[in-house]
Design a protein around this motif. Sequence first.
Motif, PDB file in Angstrom:
ATOM      1  N   GLU A 196       0.804  -1.231   0.000  1.00  0.00           N
ATOM      2  CA  GLU A 196       0.000   0.000   0.000  1.00  0.00           C
ATOM      3  C   GLU A 196       0.835   1.279   0.000  1.00  0.00           C
ATOM      4  OE1 GLU A 196      -2.470  -0.604   3.447  1.00  0.00           O
ATOM      5  OE2 GLU A 196      -1.030   0.383   4.764  1.00  0.00           O
ATOM      6  N   ASP A 197       2.101   1.172   0.380  1.00  0.00           N
ATOM      7  CA  ASP A 197       2.955   2.362   0.324  1.00  0.00           C
ATOM      8  C   ASP A 197       3.688   2.472  -1.012  1.00  0.00           C
ATOM      9  OD1 ASP A 197       2.234   3.244   2.811  1.00  0.00           O
ATOM     10  OD2 ASP A 197       3.801   2.101   3.838  1.00  0.00           O
ATOM     11  N   THR A 231       0.133   3.133  -4.132  1.00  0.00           N
ATOM     12  CA  THR A 231      -0.825   3.772  -3.218  1.00  0.00           C
ATOM     13  C   THR A 231      -2.226   3.801  -3.841  1.00  0.00           C
ATOM     14  OG1 THR A 231      -0.469   5.984  -4.117  1.00  0.00           O
ATOM     15  CG2 THR A 231       0.996   5.284  -2.332  1.00  0.00           C
ATOM     16  N   SER A 232      -3.184   4.053  -2.993  1.00  0.00           N
ATOM     17  CA  SER A 232      -4.563   4.138  -3.482  1.00  0.00           C
ATOM     18  C   SER A 232      -4.719   5.315  -4.431  1.00  0.00           C
ATOM     19  CB  SER A 232      -5.514   4.285  -2.304  1.00  0.00           C
ATOM     20  OG  SER A 232      -5.436   3.148  -1.491  1.00  0.00           O
ATOM     21  N   GLY A 233      -3.955   6.364  -4.185  1.00  0.00           N
ATOM     22  CA  GLY A 233      -4.002   7.512  -5.080  1.00  0.00           C
ATOM     23  C   GLY A 233      -3.543   7.131  -6.479  1.00  0.00           C
ATOM     24  N   GLU A 234      -2.466   6.364  -6.555  1.00  0.00           N
ATOM     25  CA  GLU A 234      -1.973   5.904  -7.863  1.00  0.00           C
ATOM     26  C   GLU A 234      -2.999   4.994  -8.524  1.00  0.00           C
ATOM     27  OE1 GLU A 234       2.669   5.249  -7.946  1.00  0.00           O
ATOM     28  OE2 GLU A 234       1.845   4.634  -6.025  1.00  0.00           O
ATOM     29  N   SER A 242      -6.099   4.998  -8.079  1.00  0.00           N
ATOM     30  CA  SER A 242      -7.232   5.819  -8.499  1.00  0.00           C
ATOM     31  C   SER A 242      -6.984   6.423  -9.879  1.00  0.00           C
ATOM     32  CB  SER A 242      -7.444   6.914  -7.456  1.00  0.00           C
ATOM     33  OG  SER A 242      -8.349   7.860  -7.923  1.00  0.00           O
ATOM     34  N   LEU A 243      -5.758   6.883 -10.100  1.00  0.00           N
ATOM     35  CA  LEU A 243      -5.424   7.449 -11.411  1.00  0.00           C
ATOM     36  C   LEU A 243      -5.405   6.363 -12.490  1.00  0.00           C
ATOM     37  CD1 LEU A 243      -2.601  10.014 -10.523  1.00  0.00           C
ATOM     38  CD2 LEU A 243      -5.039  10.426 -10.816  1.00  0.00           C
ATOM     39  N   GLY A 249      -8.193   1.633  -0.466  1.00  0.00           N
ATOM     40  CA  GLY A 249      -8.397   1.429  -1.887  1.00  0.00           C
ATOM     41  C   GLY A 249      -9.057   2.624  -2.545  1.00  0.00           C
ATOM     42  N   GLN A 305      -4.854  12.482  -6.697  1.00  0.00           N
ATOM     43  CA  GLN A 305      -4.088  11.377  -6.088  1.00  0.00           C
ATOM     44  C   GLN A 305      -3.999  11.556  -4.570  1.00  0.00           C
ATOM     45  OE1 GLN A 305      -0.413  10.513  -8.107  1.00  0.00           O
ATOM     46  NE2 GLN A 305       0.426   9.464  -6.331  1.00  0.00           N
ATOM     47  N   ASP A 330      -5.718   9.276  -1.647  1.00  0.00           N
ATOM     48  CA  ASP A 330      -4.921   8.708  -0.546  1.00  0.00           C
ATOM     49  C   ASP A 330      -5.555   9.022   0.816  1.00  0.00           C
ATOM     50  OD1 ASP A 330      -2.903   7.339  -1.845  1.00  0.00           O
ATOM     51  OD2 ASP A 330      -1.677   9.122  -2.129  1.00  0.00           O
TER      52      ASP A 330
END
Lengths: 313, 213
Positions: free
Chosen positions: A124-125, A128-131, A133-134, A307, B164, B168
């Motif tokens: 998860e590090d 990441t969820s941000g990645e 998401s993209l 997530g 992003q 997060d």
Amino acid sequence: MTRKALRFILPVLILITAILSPLSSFAYKVPAAPKNGGVYDDAGVMDAADIEHILTLNDRLDDYCGGQIAVAVFTGLGGADIATYANDVFNEWGVGSKTKNNGVLLLMSIADADYWVVQGKGIEDDITSGELSLILDDELEPYFAKEEYSKGAVSFADAVYQRYASVYGFSSSIPQAEPQVQYIEGYGGGLPKFSFSGLLRFALYVFLLYLAVRMIASLLRSCCGDDDGCGCWSCCLPMLCCGGDGGYRGSGGGWRGPPPGGFGGTRGGFGGTRGSFGGGVGRTSGGSSFGGSHHGGFGGGSSRGGGAGRGRH
Amino acid sequence: MKSNTKTKSGTEPLRFVKVGDTSLAVIPESEKKNPPAAVGAVIMAAMIALSLIAGPARWLIPERSRVSKAFYDGSKVSDGVSINDDLVRLSDSAYNMAALAEQTLGDGGNVGEVKRLAYELNEDGTISAKFADYTELKYASSRLYSEISEQTGLSETQSRLIKQCYSDIQSRALTIENNEYNGLAEKYNGRLTRFPASIAGWLFGLKEAELFK
């Protein structure tokens, strides 16, 4: 309220409760993990070739880093929260390696027009969820909006595979699935669509069959001899006995030893380079009929939730 | 010294002795005969009360510290992940999002609010203070994201990076919600509100644990 009315209402209420309670528990049940170890398709929207592609990616991931990209497609979730459900599915199936906890699960719900991706706690590090998401926005969403779920899943899996490659430092080129015999959906027996090696084998079988028929016909003719009353059993088959001239003429009598069989039916028996498709049984829901030499299975990884998904932000 | 009597309903009348301006009751002979029974009853009542308080306190206090330990160190030591770790990462994401938004919106309003709360979330030490910061930060981040999303002058890169960061934050909030600390805290709170633990909690100043949900 009269006693008579109560007598009627109470059993009805009990009946309704009895009917609804198993339904509500069913709605939140996580299905068993797919046997192919990567793709679960309850809605029947995934193409066989795309499933094969994702499984090939998982084979490589397993070799390189123990990672896994699981794709689960559900017709609907029965009102369950997709993020919670995805987390439950992830942990129930154990996506990714148990020691590295580095799996990624993409869950799509067709009826809800929603999807969610959740990753293992070991990654998860790094992813990441941000990645994620993209990646969902770029790779899945364009296809998902057009209801091309299978293509979207493949595009997403490719992008995540490349992300794995950069994290673990292996080649990011996407491995291609080896040519496989593919089934045409709707044919219960699973007719082969196209395969060059399959075509060659088929031609060989036809040739051998032709030779065998010729041989049998010749033997029967020799058995019958010039006189028709030889008493041979094969004379009961005038179709074969009354063939043209030529062929083998044996010493009379029937077949000795085992018959020259060995030819199966026209269906089945097409062993692909990576395993067969399980005895000619059609593709079942969940796509679990693919045997093959994929590593298969789930490693026992776990997630802490989180997530990213569609329409949450 | 002057003495008079008053009738005690249904029992032997009480005698009072006047000493100066004060009247003192004289214990009747019949009651004088059983002082150990009265004392025993009092002692027993005191012991019951003490056990009611001390009993729950014996497990409430260690349980509270277990909950706190789960918050700071994680409930499973091998995991090495705790809500406190997640809060640090969440505050980093929030701060980064504010820094990206600052390029377009300036440093006031929601940007300043998110930066301040992200900083405080890292600095505050107690669970209750962190909980307050965390709750406020979630709302402030949401407001900032709505504000920045309406901006038309954002570059593609800025827009993607802000999304992003916000993803997060959202994801981290879900992870925090799923953390085992919440389960332990709920269990502890359930016990704390039940009698007689509620009295012990009140006496020892034990409060309910914050639920990060």
